[in-house]
Write a protein that holds these residues in place. Structure first.
Motif, PDB file in Angstrom:
ATOM      1  N   ASN B  79       0.818  -1.211   0.000  1.00 36.12           N
ATOM      2  CA  ASN B  79       0.000   0.000   0.000  1.00 36.12           C
ATOM      3  C   ASN B  79       0.854   1.264   0.000  1.00 36.12           C
ATOM      4  O   ASN B  79       0.616   2.194  -0.764  1.00 36.12           O
ATOM      5  CB  ASN B  79      -0.901   0.043   1.251  1.00 36.12           C
ATOM      6  N   LEU B  80       1.840   1.279   0.888  1.00 34.05           N
ATOM      7  CA  LEU B  80       2.700   2.464   0.978  1.00 34.05           C
ATOM      8  C   LEU B  80       3.566   2.619  -0.260  1.00 34.05           C
ATOM      9  O   LEU B  80       3.815   3.727  -0.729  1.00 34.05           O
ATOM     10  CB  LEU B  80       3.580   2.410   2.229  1.00 34.05           C
ATOM     11  N   ALA B  83       1.351   4.082  -2.794  1.00 31.36           N
ATOM     12  CA  ALA B  83       1.066   5.479  -2.484  1.00 31.36           C
ATOM     13  C   ALA B  83       2.262   6.353  -2.828  1.00 31.36           C
ATOM     14  O   ALA B  83       2.119   7.436  -3.421  1.00 31.36           O
ATOM     15  CB  ALA B  83       0.701   5.628  -1.006  1.00 31.36           C
ATOM     16  N   LEU B  84       3.456   5.884  -2.474  1.00 32.13           N
ATOM     17  CA  LEU B  84       4.685   6.628  -2.740  1.00 32.13           C
ATOM     18  C   LEU B  84       4.891   6.791  -4.248  1.00 32.13           C
ATOM     19  O   LEU B  84       5.249   7.873  -4.724  1.00 32.13           O
ATOM     20  CB  LEU B  84       5.858   5.839  -2.135  1.00 32.13           C
ATOM     21  N   LEU B  86       2.552   6.626  -6.605  1.00 34.17           N
ATOM     22  CA  LEU B  86       1.510   7.497  -7.146  1.00 34.17           C
ATOM     23  C   LEU B  86       1.879   8.964  -6.899  1.00 34.17           C
ATOM     24  O   LEU B  86       1.779   9.819  -7.790  1.00 34.17           O
ATOM     25  CB  LEU B  86       0.159   7.175  -6.485  1.00 34.17           C
ATOM     26  N   PRO B 135       8.641  11.997   4.787  1.00 33.39           N
ATOM     27  CA  PRO B 135       9.090  11.496   3.479  1.00 33.39           C
ATOM     28  C   PRO B 135       8.505  12.326   2.343  1.00 33.39           C
ATOM     29  O   PRO B 135       9.150  12.504   1.305  1.00 33.39           O
ATOM     30  CB  PRO B 135       8.530  10.073   3.434  1.00 33.39           C
ATOM     31  N   LEU B 167      10.207   5.027   5.882  1.00 39.54           N
ATOM     32  CA  LEU B 167       9.555   5.515   4.670  1.00 39.54           C
ATOM     33  C   LEU B 167      10.429   6.579   3.991  1.00 39.54           C
ATOM     34  O   LEU B 167      10.449   6.687   2.759  1.00 39.54           O
ATOM     35  CB  LEU B 167       8.172   6.102   5.023  1.00 39.54           C
ATOM     36  N   TYR B 358       0.485  15.762  -0.104  1.00 34.20           N
ATOM     37  CA  TYR B 358       1.021  14.461  -0.518  1.00 34.20           C
ATOM     38  C   TYR B 358       1.057  14.200  -2.014  1.00 34.20           C
ATOM     39  O   TYR B 358       2.090  13.797  -2.534  1.00 34.20           O
ATOM     40  CB  TYR B 358       0.249  13.336   0.185  1.00 34.20           C
ATOM     41  N   LEU B 359      -0.072  14.386  -2.697  1.00 29.91           N
ATOM     42  CA  LEU B 359      -0.048  13.846  -4.058  1.00 29.91           C
ATOM     43  C   LEU B 359      -0.947  14.516  -5.071  1.00 29.91           C
ATOM     44  O   LEU B 359      -1.143  13.974  -6.161  1.00 29.91           O
ATOM     45  CB  LEU B 359      -0.328  12.332  -4.029  1.00 29.91           C
TER      46      LEU B 359
END
Lengths: 425, 425
Positions: B79-80, B83-84, B86, B135, B167, B358-359
């Protein structure tokens, strides 16, 4: 002047000295500048008037009247009027190409991302007076701000003995500057950074100055933005035997006449050219009007370097990262791709640096002392700032929410996660 | 928290206090930071190791090995990892739109004027550790440098007790960072600014940090470039009754949980909404994991302001010039044109500020404390610099030479004039 060959045993050490030319030692003037800043913050215009009396020996009004500007413009010769207007037009045309636009980008979900460009509300321009007054610096600082769309432009310049250069006043008129003040040095920087009754607080301060001005700019940085911290002017010339050595000598001297601390470098693969240019310099030097300044600069701050070949020549010039770089030779533009660090690059046999100082179009406020490694010329970008734009639609939000919550939790920021989660319901 | 109405008698004074929120008092830490900088300059790695023992209580190697990075990346959950990745892709796509191109412009004589864009050789990224490790800050600082084309990226981050967030290590691996070091605070900034045996001297330093880091960045500015001087994080929300008050409360709290000194503002023309949001905040606050930090922030640094109407709402938000600005209401984008000062603008009901952290794509390193009046978000432009290009042909030179010589003489620079004159013959 230094005459070096890259094959000399001590060349690396000599190069290091040349590379370190930009070290401004601010530690001695810092307490003085801090005192001036504190005093301007506390006493505003009163402090400025006292400084004018002390440093510039006058008691004139702080504000320069529009009458003075108009009168000066009417008085200058037609030739100068034309020259000023030509410079204005060419500088404006160039800087208009730097204007950035607000843009939007749509992602695969139809969400909107973008970048909004807005001029700063107020810009403060510092224009040195004293030893020499430079109306061209006013054009070079004001025009990018005008092109950026800055509504209020403030100019500060010292009036040594109460006098301001007539051409500078004329340029203020031509540019339509409404707020200009007789105040120089650290006091001017403090006034523009924090505001006084007369002088409005600005958002960005630009313009060249002596060590007191440079130190003040560094000290107010963060409370306002500044363009860069600049030191004495400098030139580097790359040339081969296709150039007229007299021209190169003249270009090096045109930098040397600025300031005893100005630096001039020639890097060439030709030892023959190197010697010719050296001879030319010493032939011209004693006959210059500013021979005293130029001689000190050439003696202490100039170097001719003979390199192995053109590859090494370009490499050395990148290491020196000079303010003005001339490539004065046939097919000069062949080397453009390989120039990494330089404030402005002058190409070919018909581009003496002086043209860039006045009216080629690009800015003459440039990074010095090797800071071309990271600073840019003054430009429209110094007078604007950006805001990111984010507008997620429901689809875009849904596509990103899981990953966003995972990352927020991984960083231990629960409320961040919750601010997303509440919208998923 | 403060609950203000723009019609209150003392509102102007209250607003002034809110506007002055950004004042960083560096005077107390300055001598300490100067001591650290001098020590790093003098003793390099030895000084850094001593600092690690003193501040972060460890004696580990300065350099973080690629093995540690790879191991961490392998260990984090799928999952992480997703996410990272993406976040990486979206941030990269956005920042690629910021890439500037070298351009040329040809004047009416066929002379060439232009602007060359070059990445800096080396960038230094400071990533805080300590209280919380971010991160996401590494992604936000590294990706613009990568997109800009920076060849060598150096990362410094403190390893409190010798530990680095897994992370963060994983993100170093994902980004392909080759040079990362365990060192924090002013020591890290000094090391990147002046270089040590282990840590290369860089050209630009970016990234957030505490008052020691901010002060060190200001002190090395000029020897290297920096992105901005930033203080505690902050949010401003513009909303009307079209918004869910629970959402607004959550967004304000997501900022408050960052830091006791974080600021959160709601400006709204609706007193009803103002009261609802206030109630929601106090309902959620005690249940947050970071309730202690968030409560202090809300108590001392938050304000709800009831404005006369939407015009005044927008005006007040421009005066506050906040880091994160949400316009959380129907037809939010109608107000975009009138927002002058904000680091990032979040529009609509589905754009909580956390998405930008974040994104969403745009950078989360943003100007704080009102400096959005003159600073931009971190971007590709922080990692490039420009060089002007000037190449006059004979026709262009002839057309400009007279005016250039007139201006040079008017400024008293004879050698400038001569450098043009010799080419007219």
């Amino acid at each position: 002047m230094k005459f070096l060959k890259s094959c000399d045993a001590n060349f690396k050490d000599e190069l290091k000295i040349l590379k370190n030319r930009g070290n401004l030692d601010m530690s001695k003037v810092m307490p003085i500048v801090q005192g001036i800043i504190d005093d301007v913050k506390a006493r505003g215009d009163e402090s400025l008037k006292e400084q004018n009396l002390k440093f510039d020996k006058h008691t004139k009004e702080l504000e320069i009247s529009s009458y003075e500007m108009k009168k000066a413009y009417d008085e200058i010769s037609t030739n100068l009027k034309n020259a000023l207007n030509l410079a204005y037009e060419r500088i404006k045309t160039y800087h208009e190409k730097q204007l950035e636009k607000t843009w939007l980008h749509f992602d695969e979900y139809g969400s909107v991302l973008g970048q909004k460009v807005t001029p700063v509300d107020r810009a403060g321009l510092y224009i040195p007076g004293g030893k020499a007054a430079y109306p061209s610096s006013l054009l070079m600082n004001a025009i990018p701000a005008i092109v950026a769309g800055v509504k209020e432009i403030v100019v500060c310049t010292p009036a040594v003995g109460g006098e301001i250069n007539n051409l500078l006043l004329a340029a203020l008129y031509l540019l339509g500057i409404k707020k200009a003040f007789r105040i120089g040095g650290a006091g001017a920087i403090a006034a523009m950074a924090y505001g006084t009754n007369s002088i409005p607080k600005v958002d960005v301060i630009t313009g060249p100055g002596n060590i007191f001005v440079a130190t003040a700019k560094k000290m107010v940085f963060g409370d306002v933005n500044i363009d860069m911290i600049a030191g004495p002017s400098e030139i580097g010339v790359i040339a081969d035997e296709s150039v007229n050595p007299h021209h190169v000598a003249m270009d090096l001297l045109s930098q040397a006449e600025h300031d005893e601390l100005a630096s001039s470098f020639l890097v060439t693969p030709s030892e023959i050219l190197a010697n010719k240019v050296k001879d030319e310099i010493y032939k011209i030097l004693p006959n210059l009007k500013r021979t005293e300044i130029a001689t000190k600069s050439i003696e202490n701050r100039a170097a001719i370097i003979v390199a192995k070949d053109m590859d090494e020549t370009v490499e050395l010039m990148n290491e020196l990262a000079v303010e003005h770089l001339e490539i004065a030779m046939d097919s000069a533009s062949d080397y453009l791709a390989r120039i990494k660090h330089a404030g402005a690059i002058f190409l070919g046999h018909y581009t003496p640096e002086a043209m860039g100082d006045y009216l080629a179009g690009p800015n003459h406020t440039l990074p010095t002392g090797g800071t071309a490694r990271f600073y840019s010329p003054l430009g429209v970008y110094n007078f604007i700032k950006k805001s990111s734009i984010i507008s997620l639609n429901k689809t875009g939000f849904d596509a990103l929410s899981r990953a966003c919550m995972d990352l927020a939790l991984a960083e231990g920021l629960e409320a961040h996660k919750l601010s997303v989660e509440v919208r998923t319901k």
